[in-house]
Design a protein around this motif. Structure first.
Motif, PDB file in Angstrom:
ATOM      1  N   ARG A  76      -2.169  36.405  -4.521  1.00 23.81           N
ATOM      2  CA  ARG A  76      -2.313  35.382  -5.568  1.00 23.81           C
ATOM      3  C   ARG A  76      -3.780  35.132  -5.902  1.00 23.81           C
ATOM      4  O   ARG A  76      -4.128  34.888  -7.065  1.00 23.81           O
ATOM      5  CB  ARG A  76      -1.623  34.094  -5.132  1.00 23.81           C
ATOM      6  N   LEU A  77      -4.634  35.182  -4.894  1.00 25.40           N
ATOM      7  CA  LEU A  77      -6.064  34.996  -5.133  1.00 25.40           C
ATOM      8  C   LEU A  77      -6.614  36.114  -6.014  1.00 25.40           C
ATOM      9  O   LEU A  77      -7.386  35.862  -6.954  1.00 25.40           O
ATOM     10  CB  LEU A  77      -6.813  34.954  -3.804  1.00 25.40           C
ATOM     11  N   VAL A  78      -6.219  37.345  -5.725  1.00 24.08           N
ATOM     12  CA  VAL A  78      -6.688  38.484  -6.511  1.00 24.08           C
ATOM     13  C   VAL A  78      -6.178  38.382  -7.949  1.00 24.08           C
ATOM     14  O   VAL A  78      -6.945  38.534  -8.912  1.00 24.08           O
ATOM     15  CB  VAL A  78      -6.233  39.808  -5.869  1.00 24.08           C
ATOM     16  N   ALA A  79      -4.873  38.118  -8.102  1.00 19.77           N
ATOM     17  CA  ALA A  79      -4.311  38.005  -9.454  1.00 19.77           C
ATOM     18  C   ALA A  79      -4.961  36.863 -10.215  1.00 19.77           C
ATOM     19  O   ALA A  79      -5.320  36.997 -11.390  1.00 19.77           O
ATOM     20  CB  ALA A  79      -2.794  37.795  -9.367  1.00 19.77           C
ATOM     21  N   GLY A  80      -5.130  35.724  -9.538  1.00 16.25           N
ATOM     22  CA  GLY A  80      -5.759  34.580 -10.181  1.00 16.25           C
ATOM     23  C   GLY A  80      -7.187  34.872 -10.601  1.00 16.25           C
ATOM     24  O   GLY A  80      -7.652  34.389 -11.645  1.00 16.25           O
ATOM     25  N   SER A  81      -7.890  35.707  -9.828  1.00 15.70           N
ATOM     26  CA  SER A  81      -9.268  36.061 -10.175  1.00 15.70           C
ATOM     27  C   SER A  81      -9.315  36.828 -11.485  1.00 15.70           C
ATOM     28  O   SER A  81     -10.165  36.577 -12.349  1.00 15.70           O
ATOM     29  CB  SER A  81      -9.889  36.908  -9.056  1.00 15.70           C
ATOM     30  N   PHE A  82      -8.403  37.782 -11.660  1.00 16.34           N
ATOM     31  CA  PHE A  82      -8.372  38.554 -12.902  1.00 16.34           C
ATOM     32  C   PHE A  82      -8.071  37.660 -14.106  1.00 16.34           C
ATOM     33  O   PHE A  82      -8.695  37.779 -15.157  1.00 16.34           O
ATOM     34  CB  PHE A  82      -7.330  39.664 -12.812  1.00 16.34           C
ATOM     35  N   VAL A  83      -7.082  36.772 -13.943  1.00 16.35           N
ATOM     36  CA  VAL A  83      -6.712  35.899 -15.059  1.00 16.35           C
ATOM     37  C   VAL A  83      -7.848  34.928 -15.363  1.00 16.35           C
ATOM     38  O   VAL A  83      -8.175  34.667 -16.529  1.00 16.35           O
ATOM     39  CB  VAL A  83      -5.407  35.149 -14.743  1.00 16.35           C
ATOM     40  N   PHE A  84      -8.463  34.384 -14.318  1.00 20.20           N
ATOM     41  CA  PHE A  84      -9.597  33.471 -14.487  1.00 20.20           C
ATOM     42  C   PHE A  84     -10.741  34.154 -15.242  1.00 20.20           C
ATOM     43  O   PHE A  84     -11.306  33.594 -16.187  1.00 20.20           O
ATOM     44  CB  PHE A  84     -10.074  32.997 -13.109  1.00 20.20           C
ATOM     45  N   GLY A 136      -2.668  21.269 -14.721  1.00 21.01           N
ATOM     46  CA  GLY A 136      -1.293  20.883 -15.010  1.00 21.01           C
ATOM     47  C   GLY A 136      -0.374  22.077 -15.159  1.00 21.01           C
ATOM     48  O   GLY A 136       0.748  22.085 -14.634  1.00 21.01           O
ATOM     49  N   VAL A 137      -0.838  23.110 -15.874  1.00 23.48           N
ATOM     50  CA  VAL A 137      -0.037  24.325 -16.044  1.00 23.48           C
ATOM     51  C   VAL A 137       0.218  24.986 -14.699  1.00 23.48           C
ATOM     52  O   VAL A 137       1.311  25.486 -14.434  1.00 23.48           O
ATOM     53  CB  VAL A 137      -0.742  25.298 -17.013  1.00 23.48           C
ATOM     54  N   TRP A 138      -0.796  24.982 -13.836  1.00 19.41           N
ATOM     55  CA  TRP A 138      -0.624  25.585 -12.518  1.00 19.41           C
ATOM     56  C   TRP A 138       0.363  24.788 -11.666  1.00 19.41           C
ATOM     57  O   TRP A 138       1.214  25.361 -10.967  1.00 19.41           O
ATOM     58  CB  TRP A 138      -1.968  25.684 -11.797  1.00 19.41           C
ATOM     59  N   ALA A 139       0.302  23.478 -11.721  1.00 21.19           N
ATOM     60  CA  ALA A 139       1.111  22.650 -10.832  1.00 21.19           C
ATOM     61  C   ALA A 139       2.557  22.488 -11.294  1.00 21.19           C
ATOM     62  O   ALA A 139       3.469  22.339 -10.465  1.00 21.19           O
ATOM     63  CB  ALA A 139       0.465  21.263 -10.695  1.00 21.19           C
ATOM     64  N   LEU A 153      14.273  34.694 -19.399  1.00 22.98           N
ATOM     65  CA  LEU A 153      13.542  33.428 -19.434  1.00 22.98           C
ATOM     66  C   LEU A 153      12.593  33.253 -18.250  1.00 22.98           C
ATOM     67  O   LEU A 153      11.730  32.378 -18.283  1.00 22.98           O
ATOM     68  CB  LEU A 153      14.523  32.249 -19.454  1.00 22.98           C
ATOM     69  N   ALA A 154      12.732  34.083 -17.226  1.00 19.82           N
ATOM     70  CA  ALA A 154      11.916  33.916 -16.019  1.00 19.82           C
ATOM     71  C   ALA A 154      10.435  34.083 -16.301  1.00 19.82           C
ATOM     72  O   ALA A 154       9.595  33.527 -15.572  1.00 19.82           O
ATOM     73  CB  ALA A 154      12.354  34.917 -14.948  1.00 19.82           C
ATOM     74  N   TRP A 155      10.084  34.803 -17.344  1.00 24.33           N
ATOM     75  CA  TRP A 155       8.673  35.009 -17.681  1.00 24.33           C
ATOM     76  C   TRP A 155       7.972  33.711 -18.098  1.00 24.33           C
ATOM     77  O   TRP A 155       6.756  33.630 -18.066  1.00 24.33           O
ATOM     78  CB  TRP A 155       8.544  36.046 -18.807  1.00 24.33           C
ATOM     79  N   ILE A 156       8.756  32.690 -18.450  1.00 21.32           N
ATOM     80  CA  ILE A 156       8.161  31.399 -18.806  1.00 21.32           C
ATOM     81  C   ILE A 156       7.648  30.698 -17.561  1.00 21.32           C
ATOM     82  O   ILE A 156       6.572  30.091 -17.577  1.00 21.32           O
ATOM     83  CB  ILE A 156       9.176  30.527 -19.557  1.00 21.32           C
ATOM     84  N   GLY A 157       8.457  30.733 -16.466  1.00 19.83           N
ATOM     85  CA  GLY A 157       7.916  30.258 -15.205  1.00 19.83           C
ATOM     86  C   GLY A 157       8.611  29.112 -14.507  1.00 19.83           C
ATOM     87  O   GLY A 157       8.082  28.603 -13.526  1.00 19.83           O
ATOM     88  N   PHE A 158       9.769  28.683 -14.961  1.00 15.69           N
ATOM     89  CA  PHE A 158      10.433  27.541 -14.324  1.00 15.69           C
ATOM     90  C   PHE A 158      11.701  27.940 -13.580  1.00 15.69           C
ATOM     91  O   PHE A 158      12.589  27.122 -13.369  1.00 15.69           O
ATOM     92  CB  PHE A 158      10.752  26.474 -15.371  1.00 15.69           C
ATOM     93  N   ALA A 159      11.791  29.191 -13.166  1.00 16.44           N
ATOM     94  CA  ALA A 159      12.977  29.669 -12.464  1.00 16.44           C
ATOM     95  C   ALA A 159      13.088  29.019 -11.087  1.00 16.44           C
ATOM     96  O   ALA A 159      12.087  28.853 -10.382  1.00 16.44           O
ATOM     97  CB  ALA A 159      12.940  31.182 -12.329  1.00 16.44           C
ATOM     98  N   PRO A 167       2.891  29.427 -13.519  1.00 17.57           N
ATOM     99  CA  PRO A 167       1.597  28.734 -13.521  1.00 17.57           C
ATOM    100  C   PRO A 167       0.402  29.564 -13.998  1.00 17.57           C
ATOM    101  O   PRO A 167      -0.711  29.058 -14.033  1.00 17.57           O
ATOM    102  CB  PRO A 167       1.412  28.421 -12.046  1.00 17.57           C
ATOM    103  N   TRP A 168       0.579  30.857 -14.360  1.00 22.11           N
ATOM    104  CA  TRP A 168      -0.553  31.767 -14.441  1.00 22.11           C
ATOM    105  C   TRP A 168      -1.433  31.586 -15.674  1.00 22.11           C
ATOM    106  O   TRP A 168      -2.545  32.110 -15.713  1.00 22.11           O
ATOM    107  CB  TRP A 168      -0.076  33.214 -14.307  1.00 22.11           C
ATOM    108  N   PHE A 169      -0.956  30.858 -16.686  1.00 22.89           N
ATOM    109  CA  PHE A 169      -1.849  30.521 -17.782  1.00 22.89           C
ATOM    110  C   PHE A 169      -2.882  29.483 -17.324  1.00 22.89           C
ATOM    111  O   PHE A 169      -3.928  29.322 -17.946  1.00 22.89           O
ATOM    112  CB  PHE A 169      -1.049  29.987 -18.973  1.00 22.89           C
TER     113      PHE A 169
END
Length: 244
Positions: A56-64, A142-145, A160-166, A180-182
């Motif tokens: 998650r840290l690596v993925a979050g770094s790319f998105v950040f 907020g988007v992350w949490a 619908l899972a790509w939205i993120g509330f599954a 949360p990835w946005f």
């Protein structure tokens, strides 16, 4: 992955180096996963909390970093030609990953992974280019949490899972939904808003290691696309030889 929208003369070595470091983390994680697949690492090792947190840290770094690049490239005005080209390049690469993984492993194919979220975030990010840094921080957090606070069975199917509330996400080799990835993308935009002047004025004279990392950062999209086939092919060739 890389946001391929900045002209070569405008690239910041610090961002490319940071992206290069993230690439090392990505390769380490995927190589460990491949070792598990080929039986060199105990099954389930990659699912341990430490490894999952690292992923998650690596993925979050790319998105950040994609969010940082969004502001650096378009914060003073959207350069539509480069934006369309860059977003299309990431989107086509995301589609290629989806097709390839569906053919190779249809039960856990990548229908919305790291490239998908970066492509979508770039489009969504257009609406936030004029938002002040403090608001971007609040929105990003907020988007992350939010998906950790609420979930619905309705969002469990892949449609619908790509939205993120599954409440129970479908199986996938790489799933990075909008919530949360946005969030890291917005936080990257906020960081660039706060530190754009310092980043632009930062001069680096990196050594050999820094130049290598910067080169990798400039070509991160292509490295992402080819590194797994190369790693898997290498293990496929070497494993029988080492095991006799």
């Amino acid at each position: 992955m890389q946001s391929p929208v900045m002209r070569q003369s405008e690239r910041l070595p610090s961002i490319d180096i940071a992206r290069g470091v993230a690439l090392i983390g990505m390769v380490v994680f995927h190589f460990t996963l491949d070792l598990e697949i080929f039986g060199w690492v105990a099954p389930g090792n990659i699912l341990r909390p430490g490894w999952m947190g690292f992923a998650r840290l690596v993925a979050g770094s790319f998105v950040f970093l994609a969010g940082v690049s969004m502001i650096l490239a378009h914060g003073a005005g959207i350069r539509w030609r480069s934006f369309r080209r860059g977003t299309a390049l990431v989107a086509v690469a995301a589609l290629a990953v989806s097709v390839a993984t569906y053919l190779a492993m249809p039960e856990m194919w990548i229908f919305f992974g790291i490239l998908h979220i970066i492509a979508v975030s770039r489009v969504l990010g257009l609406a936030f280019l004029r938002v002040p840094a403090w608001a971007l921080v609040v929105l990003g957090a907020g988007v992350w949490a939010l998906p950790y606070l609420i979930s619905f069975d309705l969002f469990n199917p892949r449609t619908l899972a790509w939205i993120g509330f599954a409440s129970a996400a479908p199986l996938s080799m790489d799933l990075e939904p909008i919530f949360p990835w946005f969030g890291p993308f917005l936080l990257g935009m906020a960081a660039a808003r706060l530190w754009a002047a310092k980043l632009s004025g930062l001069t680096l004279r990196p050594g050999a290691l820094g130049r290598g990392l910067a080169w990798a950062g400039r070509h991160s999209l292509w490295i992402y696309l080819i590194h797994q086939p190369v790693l898997i092919a290498g293990l496929w060739l070497v494993t029988p030889l080492l095991r006799g």
